[in-house]
Design an enzyme around this catalytic site. Structure first.
Site, PDB file in Angstrom:
ATOM      1  N   HIS A 140      -7.627 -51.454 -34.428  1.00 61.02           N
ATOM      2  CA  HIS A 140      -7.045 -51.391 -35.769  1.00 61.02           C
ATOM      3  C   HIS A 140      -7.815 -52.341 -36.674  1.00 61.02           C
ATOM      4  O   HIS A 140      -8.210 -53.424 -36.249  1.00 61.02           O
ATOM      5  CB  HIS A 140      -5.578 -51.817 -35.700  1.00 61.02           C
ATOM      6  CG  HIS A 140      -5.015 -52.282 -37.022  1.00 61.02           C
ATOM      7  ND1 HIS A 140      -4.784 -53.615 -37.306  1.00 61.02           N
ATOM      8  CD2 HIS A 140      -4.670 -51.595 -38.131  1.00 61.02           C
ATOM      9  CE1 HIS A 140      -4.302 -53.713 -38.540  1.00 61.02           C
ATOM     10  NE2 HIS A 140      -4.231 -52.520 -39.060  1.00 61.02           N
ATOM     11  N   GLY A 165       7.570 -43.298 -53.410  1.00 64.70           N
ATOM     12  CA  GLY A 165       6.277 -42.782 -53.853  1.00 64.70           C
ATOM     13  C   GLY A 165       5.139 -43.060 -52.887  1.00 64.70           C
ATOM     14  O   GLY A 165       4.009 -42.653 -53.127  1.00 64.70           O
ATOM     15  N   SER A 166       5.424 -43.753 -51.756  1.00 66.47           N
ATOM     16  CA  SER A 166       4.381 -43.980 -50.757  1.00 66.47           C
ATOM     17  C   SER A 166       3.993 -42.656 -50.122  1.00 66.47           C
ATOM     18  O   SER A 166       4.807 -41.745 -50.026  1.00 66.47           O
ATOM     19  CB  SER A 166       4.896 -44.872 -49.629  1.00 66.47           C
ATOM     20  OG  SER A 166       5.116 -46.159 -50.075  1.00 66.47           O
ATOM     21  N   ARG A 167       2.747 -42.588 -49.622  1.00 62.87           N
ATOM     22  CA  ARG A 167       2.347 -41.380 -48.900  1.00 62.87           C
ATOM     23  C   ARG A 167       2.625 -41.626 -47.419  1.00 62.87           C
ATOM     24  O   ARG A 167       1.832 -42.256 -46.708  1.00 62.87           O
ATOM     25  CB  ARG A 167       0.876 -41.066 -49.142  1.00 62.87           C
ATOM     26  CG  ARG A 167       0.483 -39.720 -48.569  1.00 62.87           C
ATOM     27  CD  ARG A 167      -0.923 -39.325 -48.973  1.00 62.87           C
ATOM     28  NE  ARG A 167      -1.177 -37.940 -48.632  1.00 62.87           N
ATOM     29  CZ  ARG A 167      -1.758 -37.543 -47.497  1.00 62.87           C
ATOM     30  NH1 ARG A 167      -2.128 -38.428 -46.613  1.00 62.87           N
ATOM     31  NH2 ARG A 167      -1.960 -36.256 -47.277  1.00 62.87           N
ATOM     32  N   TYR A 207      -8.609 -54.104 -44.464  1.00 64.55           N
ATOM     33  CA  TYR A 207      -9.081 -55.120 -45.421  1.00 64.55           C
ATOM     34  C   TYR A 207      -8.547 -54.751 -46.797  1.00 64.55           C
ATOM     35  O   TYR A 207      -8.651 -53.602 -47.219  1.00 64.55           O
ATOM     36  CB  TYR A 207     -10.616 -55.243 -45.364  1.00 64.55           C
ATOM     37  CG  TYR A 207     -10.997 -55.884 -44.048  1.00 64.55           C
ATOM     38  CD1 TYR A 207     -10.851 -57.262 -43.872  1.00 64.55           C
ATOM     39  CD2 TYR A 207     -11.376 -55.104 -42.949  1.00 64.55           C
ATOM     40  CE1 TYR A 207     -11.103 -57.854 -42.632  1.00 64.55           C
ATOM     41  CE2 TYR A 207     -11.627 -55.701 -41.714  1.00 64.55           C
ATOM     42  CZ  TYR A 207     -11.488 -57.074 -41.572  1.00 64.55           C
ATOM     43  OH  TYR A 207     -11.702 -57.666 -40.351  1.00 64.55           O
ATOM     44  N   ARG A 208      -7.942 -55.721 -47.472  1.00 64.77           N
ATOM     45  CA  ARG A 208      -7.204 -55.397 -48.694  1.00 64.77           C
ATOM     46  C   ARG A 208      -7.357 -56.492 -49.752  1.00 64.77           C
ATOM     47  O   ARG A 208      -7.622 -57.663 -49.448  1.00 64.77           O
ATOM     48  CB  ARG A 208      -5.732 -55.166 -48.371  1.00 64.77           C
ATOM     49  CG  ARG A 208      -5.083 -56.329 -47.639  1.00 64.77           C
ATOM     50  CD  ARG A 208      -3.712 -55.974 -47.063  1.00 64.77           C
ATOM     51  NE  ARG A 208      -3.110 -57.152 -46.412  1.00 64.77           N
ATOM     52  CZ  ARG A 208      -3.389 -57.528 -45.157  1.00 64.77           C
ATOM     53  NH1 ARG A 208      -4.203 -56.842 -44.395  1.00 64.77           N
ATOM     54  NH2 ARG A 208      -2.833 -58.627 -44.657  1.00 64.77           N
ATOM     55  N   SER A 258      -7.721 -49.098 -44.240  1.00 66.00           N
ATOM     56  CA  SER A 258      -6.845 -49.363 -43.114  1.00 66.00           C
ATOM     57  C   SER A 258      -7.087 -48.286 -42.074  1.00 66.00           C
ATOM     58  O   SER A 258      -7.226 -47.112 -42.410  1.00 66.00           O
ATOM     59  CB  SER A 258      -5.420 -49.313 -43.633  1.00 66.00           C
ATOM     60  OG  SER A 258      -4.526 -49.225 -42.577  1.00 66.00           O
TER      61      SER A 258
END
Lengths: 405, 405
Positions: free
Chosen positions: A209, A362-364, A212-213, A195
């Site tokens: 922007h 817990g996300s950064r 891809y996931r 990302s």
């Protein structure tokens, strides 16, 4: 969260490994590799990696000359990636036929490719590389160049996370049409992606922007659901038709290799998704966007995603090169800052990924919010004069155009 | 949406009336009043209003000398408010015993009081006043001073809206503990409030926000539910204990006149509400916040809200006066800009009023988003050095303190 950090600035490599903090040290290339400790060795490899810039194929030719397997691995890491992959290279090799391994390699290569292309345009700027681990499983690599000559802020982030999907998150999936049968309320999952948001300094160079996931989730009976998502889109401060056409044409070509129906469908999806509802405007002039794609087959969708990821550099970098030395007025810079404000509005109010990230424990956070510009502006009731260049781009944001057919 | 607009700059009054657009014209005081048309007459009254600055009581004494009722009304409007009240002064007079009339007068007076106090500190700056109508019922008055000497952006907004509450909105109410019985899925409602955010230029002058609001809703059987909400809170860039104590002490005194339990309860509510969860920080050093208050009685809550509204100027203006000429470094300005970024994050991600406004069709977006600062900044992984002044304020934002007991 453990973090290994380095700064990549021309031929000077700087890094150190520390838990949960960043420390930036300047070292000549190679000096770091002599230090002990796994953390610092891994970071040294990562640090050296970005200098190679020769890519996978050159490494393969060189590999025959390398004696030990460890040296070979180090060399591969150094040349292909910004940092060692989250899953580890040996593990990726072991299960190299699995799609999740191939996708992890693709996102790592895309990150390195884009970072190198950007760094080449902004040679005086520093790319900070942070590798981080997620307590619940997985981790990521965040590469951020800030306050350079050409780029105000450029972030390219990879994350590979796995574990158990909470019921809340599962409910979000279900509402998007996925029917998932959990065992004891838990769903083992794996999510990975690359990302990036690039905010240039010059108002004549657009923001870009891409993301891809890939998502895998295991149901109670052991069957695996999987899907891909992604897109690439452009947010100019001023309209330049030639740039708009080049950008869309490059994306269309990437799509057309797979299915002629894809570009028109994903172009429209992009215009619909990046809609700042309360402003009645799109965030930018679009590109492509897709989500929850799981047909015709895993292999075919992967190949399509690969084409899109490979199109990022050719669709954007020529536009940066063309305009990064354009002259601009203080008024043009101000309009850029107002548009940056709209970018912030979209990302904090509507963007699903950002919202999901902010609400997920817990996300950064720093990696999620690296998409925000370095600076932004909000003026009450700002309205550009009719027939101005500012009104021209607004018109296109309100009524999206077809740039290629 | 119809709009009447003027600029109030020292002794020069500028206004014009236009539908949906702003046009700013400079006229000497009084010149405007000679123009025809209801729109321009109302605007002229409004324009002249801010110049009076003498308040309600002086008007009452003067009123005996005024011949016709119309002159009297004009005089009252001119001296008490920034613009004519949404409900009209005659209507407010007719139902002057009703709480919604008294509340509308209170929010109008608060708006004028705060605007005048701010304008007195920033004499070279222009206060733009926009009156707007809501198609579905009601309207508002937005006063915004932008890019002044002392204030970067100062907005004071009044809105008085009524109509039918949608099922969605009703559900939001219900989730906050209100049980409401609708007739044919519709609930007649009336909502009004004064809301303000003041962003000063000098990093040693804190940002201040206040909002006081009243809500009435009619159920299927004709019974009316009502409640008040509101609060005043401070967001400093740097901690100044003396200012923090003055601010909280002034609010505590306003609360203590009504019930000694209120300040501790609403101080804690404020710390809890203005929490930027993904950062683990409060937006500022708090103040008071309350919502859904409907006891002990309508009259008593109104008197409490009135005390709070009257405390806005004394709790904040002395702090502005004390620091608006303090010297500051570019580094201090930069830290202010980073904190402005956090302000944007709270307002766009968490603030209930903003979120509700952005998602409600027919909202006046410019009035909702006037709370955003003129400029903001996001740096990736910014961490102030230990024991710095920047770390000192962060500590208080992470662990709220009791400023008065």
């Amino acid at each position: 969260m453990a973090a290994a950090v380095r700064v990549f600035r021309e031929a000077t490599v700087a890094f150190t490994a520390a838990a949960g903090r960043r420390t930036l040290v300047s070292l000549p290339p190679g000096a770091a590799a002599g230090r002990g400790g796994r953390g610092s060795r891994r970071a040294a490899l990562a640090a050296a990696g970005a200098l190679g810039g020769l890519g996978l194929w050159l490494w393969r030719r060189q590999a025959v000359m390398v004696a030990s397997e460890e040296d070979e691995e180090e060399k591969e890491l150094r040349q292909r990636f910004m940092a060692p992959p989250v899953s580890g290279l040996q593990e990726l090799r072991r299960r190299r036929r699995e799609l999740r391994s191939r996708m992890e390699l693709l996102i790592m290569e895309t990150q390195a490719e884009v970072c190198r292309a950007l760094a080449a345009l902004d040679p005086g700027a520093a790319f900070a590389v942070d590798t981080w681990e997620r307590k619940e499983g997985g981790g990521g690599i965040s590469c951020v160049l800030q306050d350079g000559e050409v780029f105000e802020k450029a972030g390219v982030n990879v994350s590979v996370v796995f574990g158990q999907l909470s019921e809340d998150a599962a409910r979000q999936m279900r509402s998007r049409g996925k029917s998932l049968k959990a065992k004891d309320g838990k769903l083992p999952f794996c999510a990975m992606g690359v990302s990036s948001v690039i905010h240039p300094k010059n108002p004549h160079v657009p923001t870009m922007h891409f993301n891809y996931r890939y998502f895998e989730i295991e149901e109670a009976d052991g069957t695996k659901q999987w899907w891909f998502g992604g897109g690439t889109d452009l947010t100019p401060t001023y309209l330049n038709e030639e740039d708009a056409v080049h950008f869309h044409k490059t994306l269309k070509e990437a799509c057309d290799k797979h299915d002629l129906k894809l570009y028109p469908k994903y172009k429209k999806w992009c215009d619909d998704y990046f809609f700042i509802k309360h402003r009645g405007e799109r965030r930018g002039i679009g590109g492509i966007f897709f989500d929850d794609v799981d047909s015709p087959s895993k292999e075919e969708v992967f190949q399509f995603v690969k084409s899109c990821a490979k199109a990022v550099v050719p669709c954007y970098i020529p536009i940066v090169k063309r305009h990064c030395h354009d002259s601009f007025t203080p008024e043009e810079k101000l309009w850029q800052q107002l548009r940056r404000g709209r970018y912030v509005e979209f990302n904090l109010v509507y963007d699903r990924g950002t919202k999901f990230g902010l609400l997920t424990p817990g996300s950064r956070i720093e990696s999620i919010l690296m998409s925000l510009p370095l600076t932004a502006r909000w003026e009450y009731m700002h309205t550009p004069p009719e027939s101005s260049k500012e009104a021209e781009i607004l018109e296109v944001l309100r009524n999206p155009k077809d740039w290629v057919r």
